[in-house]
Design a protein around this motif. Structure first.
Motif, PDB file in Angstrom:
ATOM      1  N   HIS A  68     -13.915  -5.253   2.031  1.00  0.00           N
ATOM      2  CA  HIS A  68     -14.480  -4.543   0.869  1.00  0.00           C
ATOM      3  C   HIS A  68     -15.991  -4.437   1.070  1.00  0.00           C
ATOM      4  CE1 HIS A  68     -10.827  -5.068  -1.750  1.00  0.00           C
ATOM      5  NE2 HIS A  68     -10.616  -6.046  -0.884  1.00  0.00           N
ATOM      6  N   LEU A  83      -7.678 -15.370  -7.642  1.00  0.00           N
ATOM      7  CA  LEU A  83      -7.851 -13.919  -7.549  1.00  0.00           C
ATOM      8  C   LEU A  83      -8.199 -13.201  -8.861  1.00  0.00           C
ATOM      9  CD1 LEU A  83      -7.635 -11.246  -5.911  1.00  0.00           C
ATOM     10  CD2 LEU A  83      -5.208 -11.245  -6.468  1.00  0.00           C
ATOM     11  N   TRP A  86     -11.407 -14.224 -10.388  1.00  0.00           N
ATOM     12  CA  TRP A  86     -12.461 -13.881  -9.416  1.00  0.00           C
ATOM     13  C   TRP A  86     -12.783 -12.382  -9.460  1.00  0.00           C
ATOM     14  CZ3 TRP A  86     -12.007 -10.782  -5.018  1.00  0.00           C
ATOM     15  CH2 TRP A  86     -13.044 -10.889  -4.066  1.00  0.00           C
ATOM     16  N   LEU A  87     -11.739 -11.557  -9.615  1.00  0.00           N
ATOM     17  CA  LEU A  87     -11.974 -10.101  -9.711  1.00  0.00           C
ATOM     18  C   LEU A  87     -12.813  -9.790 -10.944  1.00  0.00           C
ATOM     19  CD1 LEU A  87      -8.453  -8.597  -8.794  1.00  0.00           C
ATOM     20  CD2 LEU A  87     -10.562  -8.358  -7.468  1.00  0.00           C
ATOM     21  N   ARG A 196      -5.942   0.353  -5.599  1.00  0.00           N
ATOM     22  CA  ARG A 196      -6.414  -1.034  -5.415  1.00  0.00           C
ATOM     23  C   ARG A 196      -5.263  -2.024  -5.266  1.00  0.00           C
ATOM     24  NH1 ARG A 196     -11.591  -3.071  -7.249  1.00  0.00           N
ATOM     25  NH2 ARG A 196     -11.672  -4.982  -6.068  1.00  0.00           N
ATOM     26  N   PHE A 197      -4.390  -2.060  -6.261  1.00  0.00           N
ATOM     27  CA  PHE A 197      -3.122  -2.804  -6.235  1.00  0.00           C
ATOM     28  C   PHE A 197      -2.364  -2.381  -7.488  1.00  0.00           C
ATOM     29  CE2 PHE A 197      -4.351  -7.272  -8.219  1.00  0.00           C
ATOM     30  CZ  PHE A 197      -5.188  -6.674  -9.144  1.00  0.00           C
ATOM     31  N   HIS A 223      -3.219  -3.809  -1.524  1.00  0.00           N
ATOM     32  CA  HIS A 223      -2.980  -5.261  -1.481  1.00  0.00           C
ATOM     33  C   HIS A 223      -1.532  -5.544  -1.846  1.00  0.00           C
ATOM     34  CE1 HIS A 223      -7.384  -5.073  -2.342  1.00  0.00           C
ATOM     35  NE2 HIS A 223      -7.432  -6.154  -1.577  1.00  0.00           N
ATOM     36  N   ILE A 293     -10.084 -18.148  -2.119  1.00  0.00           N
ATOM     37  CA  ILE A 293      -9.592 -17.931  -3.483  1.00  0.00           C
ATOM     38  C   ILE A 293      -8.192 -18.523  -3.642  1.00  0.00           C
ATOM     39  CG2 ILE A 293     -11.142 -16.092  -4.241  1.00  0.00           C
ATOM     40  CD1 ILE A 293      -9.176 -14.020  -3.381  1.00  0.00           C
ATOM     41  N   ASP A 315     -11.527  -9.491   4.691  1.00  0.00           N
ATOM     42  CA  ASP A 315     -11.428  -9.404   3.234  1.00  0.00           C
ATOM     43  C   ASP A 315     -12.710  -9.817   2.537  1.00  0.00           C
ATOM     44  OD1 ASP A 315     -10.183  -8.746   0.813  1.00  0.00           O
ATOM     45  OD2 ASP A 315      -9.564 -10.814   0.475  1.00  0.00           O
TER      46      ASP A 315
HETATM   47  N1  GUN Z   1      -6.480  -7.490  -5.073  1.00  0.00           N
HETATM   48  C1  GUN Z   1      -6.949  -6.454  -5.798  1.00  0.00           C
HETATM   49  N2  GUN Z   1      -8.259  -6.266  -5.596  1.00  0.00           N
HETATM   50  C2  GUN Z   1      -8.637  -7.208  -4.714  1.00  0.00           C
HETATM   51  C3  GUN Z   1      -9.887  -7.515  -4.100  1.00  0.00           C
HETATM   52  O1  GUN Z   1     -10.924  -6.901  -4.334  1.00  0.00           O
HETATM   53  N3  GUN Z   1      -9.875  -8.568  -3.233  1.00  0.00           N
HETATM   54  C4  GUN Z   1      -8.759  -9.283  -2.960  1.00  0.00           C
HETATM   55  N4  GUN Z   1      -8.829 -10.293  -2.096  1.00  0.00           N
HETATM   56  N5  GUN Z   1      -7.592  -9.006  -3.525  1.00  0.00           N
HETATM   57  C5  GUN Z   1      -7.524  -7.982  -4.390  1.00  0.00           C
END
Ligand code: GUN
Ligand code: FE
Length: 423
Positions: A68, A83, A86-87, A196-197, A223, A293, A315
């Protein structure tokens, strides 16, 4: 200069478990591709310019299959979370800053400079939701000479107001606008679709992206199965699917529309791994992020055994270092803990396998990349271990191992991407 000879101690993988070493060998580059490695310079190449690397080691360039760029500023900061927290705490507030093109130019400039100085020759990069900033990053990557895929991120749900795209339609439209500006604009830089996910993309958005992927013939990165809380959330969001992987698959985002990368796959079980293999999806192992993480340790041994295409990712900023040498070391070390503590039937990675993952494993996403076998694009890093003084004479393999564990950007003497020297 794309026709030349590199002379030095040449190390590369043909298979995951074997290291080919040619001491004082000759690596031939013609039109940006390897014409092979030779113990003696063949007559027909004797008039090519020769770069004498002396006592240095010549390795294939490395591929960071998941990084990223927009998180580079907070690497090694705020790591005491899992995660989802942390996001929200680190990633989203920082990524919002890329609304401002000036900030993007500055922050991406630092990332690009440092990537250029590393052993990485190719990368698959997440930017942010912002089209303009993503294009700035692409301009900078192009100028660096590295070969990359760069993605404008899509997120239309479960993100703070300041970052979330207004609707599925708005996100899809912004993506098409970005694609129309960047497809064909560069020589070494290509767009890649980047939902993103699943938690941050509505079904409507994922459907639109599957359509865009087919229309524009694009690769895709996202992801998968990184963290237990995330997986439980996806189960709630997608009751139609038995697994996270199947949820992507049902939405036609798992390799059916084009070459696909899924980062992490820490908790991918046998069934999910079989699906990845069937769809020829690349799993990216990001060991430093797995630890930072606290997501778990991805079952890399199983990926390799079962034939899931696999590469390594930094990552950043889940990982704190962009160094693929560091990722190799972390992959080996994490696999040892997994072996001891999780599953004694899954043997740890050996040095050869770690180098394979960093080179040919991840490089394969770009085609014939990551080896010096004839026909491979010639990405190479020339490493100098002078700094790592030792009282004995070491073999080339021993010197390689020390460079992997102890080396860094300072030890890079030269770097080539597809036969072009990066300076
Ligand atoms: N899953 C969704 N966004 C992210 C991200 O920015 N980093 C990580 N490690 N996992 C994610
Ligand atoms: Fe990531």
């Amino acid at each position: 200069m794309q026709n030349f000879v590199l002379k030095g101690h040449i190390c590369y993988n043909q298979t995951p478990t074997e290291l080919a070493v040619q001491e004082d060998g000759y690596l031939i580059c013609e039109n940006g591709r390897s014409s092979g490695v030779f113990p003696v310079l063949p007559e027909r190449y004797q008039n090519l310019p020769l770069v004498d690397c002396g006592d240095r080691l010549i390795l294939p360039g490395m591929t960071d299959l998941h990084v990223h760029a927009s998180q580079y500023a907070f690497r090694a900061l705020g790591m005491d979370m899992e995660l989802l927290d942390w996001l929200n705490t680190n990633a989203f507030p920082e990524e919002a800053k890329f609304q401002d093109p000036e900030y993007a130019r500055k922050a991406y400039g630092i990332f690009t400079e440092n990537l250029k100085k590393s052993t990485t020759t190719r990368a698959c990069i997440f930017a942010t939701v912002h089209g303009e900033a993503t294009e700035i990053l692409m301009d900078q990557m192009e100028a660096s000479g590295l070969i990359t895929y760069v993605g404008k991120v899509n997120m239309d749900r479960n993100a703070p107001d300041y970052l979330r795209e207004e609707s599925a339609e708005a996100s899809a439209q912004a993506t098409v606008k970005w694609l129309e500006r960047t497809i064909g604009k560069y020589e070494h830089t290509r767009p890649i679709l980047t939902p993103r996910f699943i938690p941050s993309c509505t079904d409507e958005l994922m459907e639109a992206l599957a359509g865009i992927q087919k229309q524009y013939h694009l690769p895709l990165q996202s992801h998968l199965s990184e963290n237990q809380g995330e997986i439980a959330w996806v189960r709630e969001l997608c009751p139609d699917a038995d697994s996270y992987g199947e949820a992507y698959d049902r939405r036609e985002l798992l390799g059916t529309g084009g070459p696909t990368i899924m980062a992490h796959c820490v908790w991918s079980d046998e069934k999910e791994r079989a699906l990845l293999k069937k769809r020829n999806v690349f799993a990216v192992h990001c060991p430093q992020s797995n630890m930072n993480i606290a997501s778990g340790i991805a079952p890399v041994r199983a990926f390799l055994k079962e034939g899931v295409p696999t590469g390594l990712g930094s990552d950043v900023a889940g990982g704190s270092s962009e160094s693929l040498l560091r990722a190799m070391t972390d992959a080996i070390q994490a696999s040892k803990l997994r072996w001891r503590l999780v599953d004694e039937s899954q043997k740890p990675l050996i040095l050869e396998e770690a180098l394979y993952l960093a080179t040919k494993g991840g490089g394969s996403f770009f085609g014939k990349v990551g080896s010096f076998e004839p026909g491979y694009e010639l990405d190479a890093v020339v490493l100098d271990d002078m700094r790592l003084a030792h009282p004995q004479t070491l073999t080339v393999k021993q010197r390689l191992e020390r460079l992997v564990y102890l080396g860094d950007d300072r030890d890079i003497w030269k770097k080539y991407v597809a036969g072009r020297e990066i300076r």
